[in-house]
Design a protein around this motif. Structure first.
Motif, mmCIF file in Angstrom:
data_model
loop_
_atom_site.group_PDB
_atom_site.id
_atom_site.type_symbol
_atom_site.label_atom_id
_atom_site.label_comp_id
_atom_site.label_asym_id
_atom_site.label_seq_id
_atom_site.Cartn_x
_atom_site.Cartn_y
_atom_site.Cartn_z
ATOM 1 N N SER A 139 -0.290 -20.540 -20.452
ATOM 2 C CA SER A 139 -0.539 -19.099 -19.523
ATOM 3 C C SER A 139 0.131 -18.720 -20.852
ATOM 4 C CB SER A 139 -0.655 -18.792 -18.062
ATOM 5 O OG SER A 139 -0.612 -16.986 -18.329
ATOM 6 N N GLY A 178 2.957 -11.609 -14.795
ATOM 7 C CA GLY A 178 1.827 -10.901 -16.079
ATOM 8 C C GLY A 178 2.145 -10.046 -16.904
ATOM 9 N N PRO A 212 3.172 -16.051 -15.650
ATOM 10 C CA PRO A 212 2.787 -15.932 -14.856
ATOM 11 C C PRO A 212 3.551 -15.257 -13.320
ATOM 12 C CG PRO A 212 3.231 -17.939 -14.833
ATOM 13 C CD PRO A 212 3.233 -17.184 -16.187
ATOM 14 N N ALA A 259 2.713 -22.720 -16.732
ATOM 15 C CA ALA A 259 1.797 -22.817 -15.865
ATOM 16 C C ALA A 259 0.960 -23.273 -17.499
ATOM 17 C CB ALA A 259 1.376 -21.186 -15.833
#
Length: 331
Positions: free
Chosen positions: A95, A102, A99, A93
């Motif tokens: 990120s 969180g 994801p 992702a």
């Protein structure tokens, strides 16, 4: 499928082994299989190299895969375990955090077997990989929003002997900067878990900004230097060329050395990483965008120091860090 974390091969087996660290499925996602490389040449240092803890820091996974290519011919003793991607969902992702739940993997150690997927990854690493190793190199980067040099970093450690040993290991990378970074203890960090076990943990912050071929060569050379220092690889360590120089400096930065934005707006950097600045020198300018009548605000150095990190031009909120200063380390 087993409901407990496990490796698909025996780490004690001599030679090259390739398999997976299996993270059991939970209510939030299916099981994960993290590729693992192990090269066991018997007696000697035991090293774990990890990358991809944060999914938007991809230098680590790339350098880890490069090591897998040449280490079998170069390693002379000991055992090296390489996990190029600790957090596959985050990497996929792009990120920082996972994801699915969180969570930040580097704030989730030692994890929980019955927790969310990030906690299950941390639990598997803590239980199955850490007991097999003496030293950990965790490959990170400052990410795309920062100007930051290749650096080996650690944090202050209460055990003076472990602190000195860790700094020596960090300096062995021969990166342009070795940084001892003070900050308020944050629960769940990988390095704190490892250091509390009396082991050496080095966080290699492999630069910031764009991932380029020249930078990756520097990162790979630094890791090779550290492998030579551990005695795992033969050869002569060399300082990588960075900005047309071969040099390194050991610095420390305190929590008070973070420079914060005084307001919301666009931050304009006015200096570069590793610049030496004096008190009052201009670090950057904050341009408020809420009103055309609002004046821009200069952010200046509060003391003589070295700029070890500066944020790329970006919109920032009030009290958000825009630069990090440092000074020579005094042990």
């Amino acid at each position: 499928m087993s409901d407990t974390p496990h490796l698909t091969f025996d780490l004690d087996e001599l030679g090259i082994s390739k398999g997976h660290l299996v993270i059991p499925k939970g209510a939030d996602c299916e099981a994960l299989s993290l590729p693992v490389f192990s090269l066991n040449k018997g007696k000697g240092p035991r090293l774990l190299i990890t990358g991809g803890c944060h999914g938007n820091e991809l230098e680590g996974p790339i350098v880890a895969r490069r090591l897998v290519d040449w280490l079998p011919e170069a390693q002379t003793c000991g055992r090296v375990i390489i996990v190029p991607v600790l957090n596959p969902p985050a990497v996929q992702a792009w990120s920082r955090n996972t994801p699915v739940d969180g969570l930040n993997l580097n704030r989730s150690f030692p994890g929980r077997a019955d927790g969310s997927v990030t906690e299950r990854i941390a639990d598997a690493v803590s239980r199955l990989l850490l007991p097999t190793t003496d030293t950990v190199f965790d490959l990170h980067s400052f990410g795309p929003m920062w100007d930051f040099p290749p650096a080996s970093t650690t944090h202050p450690i209460a055990d003076a002997d472990l602190m000195a040993k860790t700094v020596r290991m960090a300096e062995a990378f021969k990166f342009p900067m070795t940084l001892v970074w003070e900050y308020h203890d944050t629960p769940g960090m990988f390095d704190i878990l490892v250091q509390n076990q009396g082991k050496v943990f080095i966080c290699a912050e492999l630069g910031g900004g764009t991932i380029g071929s020249e930078a990756l060569s520097i990162y790979e050379a630094g890791v090779r230097n550290a492998l030579i220092a551990l005695g795992l690889v033969e050869g002569e360590a060399e300082y990588p060329i960075f900005r047309q120089k071969k040099s390194s400096q050991t610095l420390e930065t305190l929590s008070s050395d973070e420079l914060k934005s005084p307001a919301r707006g666009i931050f304009e950097p006015r200096c570069s990483m590793l610049d030496n600045v004096r008190q009052g020198d201009l670090i950057g300018t904050l341009h408020p965008m809420d009103s055309l009548s609002a004046d821009s605000i200069d952010i200046r150095a509060p003391r003589t120091s070295t700029v070890c990190a500066i944020r790329s031009g970006a919109h920032v909120d009030a009290n958000q860090t825009v630069a990090l200063l440092a000074r020579p380390l005094k042990l």
